[in-house]
Design a protein around this motif. Sequence first.
Motif, PDB file in Angstrom:
ATOM      1  N   UNK A  52       0.828  -1.216   0.000  1.00 43.37           N
ATOM      2  CA  UNK A  52       0.000   0.000   0.000  1.00 43.37           C
ATOM      3  C   UNK A  52       0.858   1.260   0.000  1.00 43.37           C
ATOM      4  N   UNK A  53       1.935   1.247   0.766  1.00 43.82           N
ATOM      5  CA  UNK A  53       2.836   2.403   0.775  1.00 43.82           C
ATOM      6  C   UNK A  53       3.461   2.608  -0.601  1.00 43.82           C
ATOM      7  N   UNK A  54       3.859   1.519  -1.243  1.00 46.00           N
ATOM      8  CA  UNK A  54       4.455   1.611  -2.582  1.00 46.00           C
ATOM      9  C   UNK A  54       3.443   2.174  -3.573  1.00 46.00           C
ATOM     10  N   UNK A  55       2.228   1.671  -3.542  1.00 46.95           N
ATOM     11  CA  UNK A  55       1.186   2.149  -4.455  1.00 46.95           C
ATOM     12  C   UNK A  55       0.932   3.629  -4.239  1.00 46.95           C
ATOM     13  N   UNK A  56       0.882   4.043  -2.990  1.00 49.79           N
ATOM     14  CA  UNK A  56       0.652   5.457  -2.684  1.00 49.79           C
ATOM     15  C   UNK A  56       1.745   6.339  -3.280  1.00 49.79           C
ATOM     16  N   UNK A  57       2.993   5.910  -3.140  1.00 51.06           N
ATOM     17  CA  UNK A  57       4.103   6.684  -3.706  1.00 51.06           C
ATOM     18  C   UNK A  57       4.027   6.723  -5.228  1.00 51.06           C
ATOM     19  N   UNK A  58       3.707   5.588  -5.854  1.00 49.85           N
ATOM     20  CA  UNK A  58       3.572   5.562  -7.315  1.00 49.85           C
ATOM     21  C   UNK A  58       2.445   6.486  -7.772  1.00 49.85           C
ATOM     22  N   UNK A  59       1.320   6.464  -7.070  1.00 51.16           N
ATOM     23  CA  UNK A  59       0.197   7.335  -7.438  1.00 51.16           C
ATOM     24  C   UNK A  59       0.568   8.805  -7.288  1.00 51.16           C
ATOM     25  N   UNK A  60       1.224   9.153  -6.199  1.00 50.18           N
ATOM     26  CA  UNK A  60       1.646  10.543  -5.999  1.00 50.18           C
ATOM     27  C   UNK A  60       2.596  10.983  -7.100  1.00 50.18           C
ATOM     28  N   UNK A  61       3.515  10.117  -7.459  1.00 48.25           N
ATOM     29  CA  UNK A  61       4.474  10.447  -8.526  1.00 48.25           C
ATOM     30  C   UNK A  61       3.756  10.643  -9.849  1.00 48.25           C
ATOM     31  N   UNK A  62       2.824   9.744 -10.167  1.00 46.71           N
ATOM     32  CA  UNK A  62       2.098   9.857 -11.422  1.00 46.71           C
ATOM     33  C   UNK A  62       1.227  11.113 -11.464  1.00 46.71           C
ATOM     34  N   UNK A  63       0.674  11.486 -10.332  1.00 43.40           N
ATOM     35  CA  UNK A  63      -0.144  12.693 -10.239  1.00 43.40           C
ATOM     36  C   UNK A  63       0.727  13.913 -10.479  1.00 43.40           C
ATOM     37  N   UNK A  64       1.935  13.903  -9.943  1.00 47.25           N
ATOM     38  CA  UNK A  64       2.858  15.031 -10.120  1.00 47.25           C
ATOM     39  C   UNK A  64       3.331  15.150 -11.565  1.00 47.25           C
ATOM     40  N   UNK A  65       3.422  14.003 -12.262  1.00 48.54           N
ATOM     41  CA  UNK A  65       3.878  14.007 -13.654  1.00 48.54           C
ATOM     42  C   UNK A  65       2.783  14.449 -14.624  1.00 48.54           C
ATOM     43  N   UNK A  66       1.540  14.388 -14.188  1.00 49.25           N
ATOM     44  CA  UNK A  66       0.411  14.720 -15.091  1.00 49.25           C
ATOM     45  C   UNK A  66       0.295  16.214 -15.317  1.00 49.25           C
TER      46      UNK A  66
END
Length: 66
Positions: A52-66
């Motif tokens: 869950x922590x990994x998924x959260x970090x990936x989602x935050x990163x993808x949101x920042x890249x959008x």
Amino acid sequence: MGEYDTAREHCQAALALFENQQDVDGQAQTLDSLGYIDHHSGRHHDAIRHHRQAISLYRDRDRDDA
């Protein structure tokens, strides 16, 4: 190769380094590895937490890249 305790120690050390360097990709990948290690060594609650922590970090990163 089944040496989960050793792998966990190495991943925890790597995670601390990635956190210190603010390397989000490294943190997410290491948390995913910790989840894998936990799952295969019967620590299922820890595995879920790490994934869950990994998924959260990936989602935050993808949101920042959008």
